[in-house]
Write a protein that holds these residues in place. Structure first.
Motif, PDB file in Angstrom:
ATOM      1  N   CYS A  81      22.159  35.845  48.240  1.00 45.26           N
ATOM      2  CA  CYS A  81      21.391  34.599  48.204  1.00 45.26           C
ATOM      3  C   CYS A  81      19.946  34.824  47.787  1.00 45.26           C
ATOM      4  CB  CYS A  81      21.415  33.923  49.568  1.00 45.26           C
ATOM      5  SG  CYS A  81      23.067  33.526  50.126  1.00 45.26           S
ATOM      6  N   ASP A  82      19.393  35.935  48.218  1.00 44.28           N
ATOM      7  CA  ASP A  82      17.999  36.217  47.904  1.00 44.28           C
ATOM      8  C   ASP A  82      17.739  37.691  48.147  1.00 44.28           C
ATOM      9  OD1 ASP A  82      15.400  35.736  47.071  1.00 44.28           O
ATOM     10  OD2 ASP A  82      14.756  34.777  48.927  1.00 44.28           O
TER      11      ASP A  82
ATOM     12  N   LEU B 113      17.183  26.944  48.373  1.00 38.91           N
ATOM     13  CA  LEU B 113      17.988  26.837  47.164  1.00 38.91           C
ATOM     14  C   LEU B 113      17.159  27.412  46.031  1.00 38.91           C
ATOM     15  CD1 LEU B 113      19.445  23.242  47.649  1.00 38.91           C
ATOM     16  CD2 LEU B 113      20.267  25.420  48.550  1.00 38.91           C
ATOM     17  N   LYS B 114      17.708  28.381  45.326  1.00 37.46           N
ATOM     18  CA  LYS B 114      16.917  29.097  44.329  1.00 37.46           C
ATOM     19  C   LYS B 114      17.506  29.053  42.928  1.00 37.46           C
ATOM     20  CE  LYS B 114      14.379  32.009  47.274  1.00 37.46           C
ATOM     21  NZ  LYS B 114      13.208  32.754  46.965  1.00 37.46           N
ATOM     22  N   THR B 115      18.811  28.951  42.843  1.00 38.81           N
ATOM     23  CA  THR B 115      19.444  29.037  41.529  1.00 38.81           C
ATOM     24  C   THR B 115      20.107  27.713  41.158  1.00 38.81           C
ATOM     25  OG1 THR B 115      21.595  29.743  42.389  1.00 38.81           O
ATOM     26  CG2 THR B 115      19.966  31.485  41.938  1.00 38.81           C
ATOM     27  N   LYS B 116      20.415  27.581  39.880  1.00 35.86           N
ATOM     28  CA  LYS B 116      21.133  26.397  39.423  1.00 35.86           C
ATOM     29  C   LYS B 116      22.450  26.272  40.187  1.00 35.86           C
ATOM     30  CE  LYS B 116      23.078  24.216  35.367  1.00 35.86           C
ATOM     31  NZ  LYS B 116      23.416  24.314  33.952  1.00 35.86           N
ATOM     32  N   GLY B 117      23.104  27.392  40.423  1.00 39.27           N
ATOM     33  CA  GLY B 117      24.348  27.400  41.185  1.00 39.27           C
ATOM     34  C   GLY B 117      24.168  26.863  42.596  1.00 39.27           C
ATOM     35  N   ASP B 118      23.042  27.199  43.245  1.00 37.54           N
ATOM     36  CA  ASP B 118      22.748  26.673  44.587  1.00 37.54           C
ATOM     37  C   ASP B 118      22.652  25.155  44.550  1.00 37.54           C
ATOM     38  OD1 ASP B 118      22.606  29.217  45.725  1.00 37.54           O
ATOM     39  OD2 ASP B 118      20.414  29.302  45.664  1.00 37.54           O
TER      40      ASP B 118
ATOM     41  N   VAL C 132       7.990  22.810  42.229  1.00 36.11           N
ATOM     42  CA  VAL C 132       8.583  22.937  43.563  1.00 36.11           C
ATOM     43  C   VAL C 132       8.213  24.276  44.183  1.00 36.11           C
ATOM     44  CG1 VAL C 132      10.749  23.004  44.859  1.00 36.11           C
ATOM     45  CG2 VAL C 132      10.487  21.397  42.957  1.00 36.11           C
ATOM     46  N   ALA C 133       7.527  24.217  45.321  1.00 34.25           N
ATOM     47  CA  ALA C 133       7.195  25.438  46.061  1.00 34.25           C
ATOM     48  C   ALA C 133       8.456  25.984  46.722  1.00 34.25           C
ATOM     49  CB  ALA C 133       6.122  25.158  47.101  1.00 34.25           C
ATOM     50  N   ILE C 134       9.229  25.080  47.351  1.00 34.92           N
ATOM     51  CA  ILE C 134      10.482  25.484  47.987  1.00 34.92           C
ATOM     52  C   ILE C 134      11.369  24.269  48.206  1.00 34.92           C
ATOM     53  CG2 ILE C 134       9.673  25.337  50.369  1.00 34.92           C
ATOM     54  CD1 ILE C 134      11.343  28.089  50.673  1.00 34.92           C
ATOM     55  N   CYS C 135      12.642  24.487  48.059  1.00 35.82           N
ATOM     56  CA  CYS C 135      13.643  23.472  48.350  1.00 35.82           C
ATOM     57  C   CYS C 135      14.648  24.123  49.299  1.00 35.82           C
ATOM     58  CB  CYS C 135      14.336  23.002  47.063  1.00 35.82           C
ATOM     59  SG  CYS C 135      15.627  21.760  47.354  1.00 35.82           S
ATOM     60  N   ARG C 136      14.815  23.527  50.476  1.00 37.66           N
ATOM     61  CA  ARG C 136      15.700  24.086  51.510  1.00 37.66           C
ATOM     62  C   ARG C 136      16.717  23.037  51.943  1.00 37.66           C
ATOM     63  NH1 ARG C 136      14.119  28.532  54.240  1.00 37.66           N
ATOM     64  NH2 ARG C 136      12.014  29.298  53.931  1.00 37.66           N
TER      65      ARG C 136
END
Length: 154
Positions: free
Chosen positions: A26-27, A88-93, A145-149
């Motif tokens: 995931c990361d 969420l970091k990738t297009k897949g996420d 976007v700084a972060i999307c969770r």
């Protein structure tokens, strides 16, 4: 070796190990905090990852890193799950978690705020698209976007 190079090499080891296993990476982070370096691996699997799963990943990676000796500085290896509020970091996420509630934090305010919560509609043309109770549909450039969770709602 620079942090970026360490991450590339470690990622190749992890990808090789996970290739025939039900886990997903995931990361991956290699950061200095205080006086210590941390190599952080976040893994998951369908249905949730267990402590035994994480221990297996940790032991295998630790043995490989000791054998290859690519990290010059002393570091602490941490292997864990991304948590229920996983970023969420990738297009897949974004595709996998479409339909789920997310918390989005921006670098710069839009419409007077930096934080939004809504249902993730998807990822289109490098934009995160969400829908909320107070707004019909919002699109955010990924670079804003700084972060999307995943949102944690009780």
């Amino acid at each position: 070796m620079q942090a970026k190079d360490v991450l590339e090499k470690v990622k190749s080891y992890i990808d090789e190990y996970l290739a025939d296993k039900p886990y997903e990476l995931c990361d991956l982070q290699f950061v200095k905090e205080g006086g210590n370096w941390f190599l952080r691996v976040f893994a998951d699997k369908e249905g949730g990852i267990t402590i035994d799963d994480l221990e297996g990943i940790s032991r295998t990676l630790e043995a490989r890193l000791d054998l290859e000796d690519i990290i010059e500085q002393a570091y602490i290896l941490e292997v864990s799950s991304p948590g229920i509020d996983r970023p969420l970091k990738t297009k897949g996420d974004y595709e996998k978690y479409a339909g789920r509630m997310v918390d989005v934090k921006l670098y710069q305010a839009q419409n007077g705020t930096k934080e939004f919560q809504g249902k993730l509609l998807g990822f289109f043309d490098e934009k995160i698209v969400i829908e909320g109770e107070e707004f019909e549909k919002l699109e955010f450039e990924l670079t804003d976007v700084a972060i999307c969770r995943l949102a944690v709602i009780f």
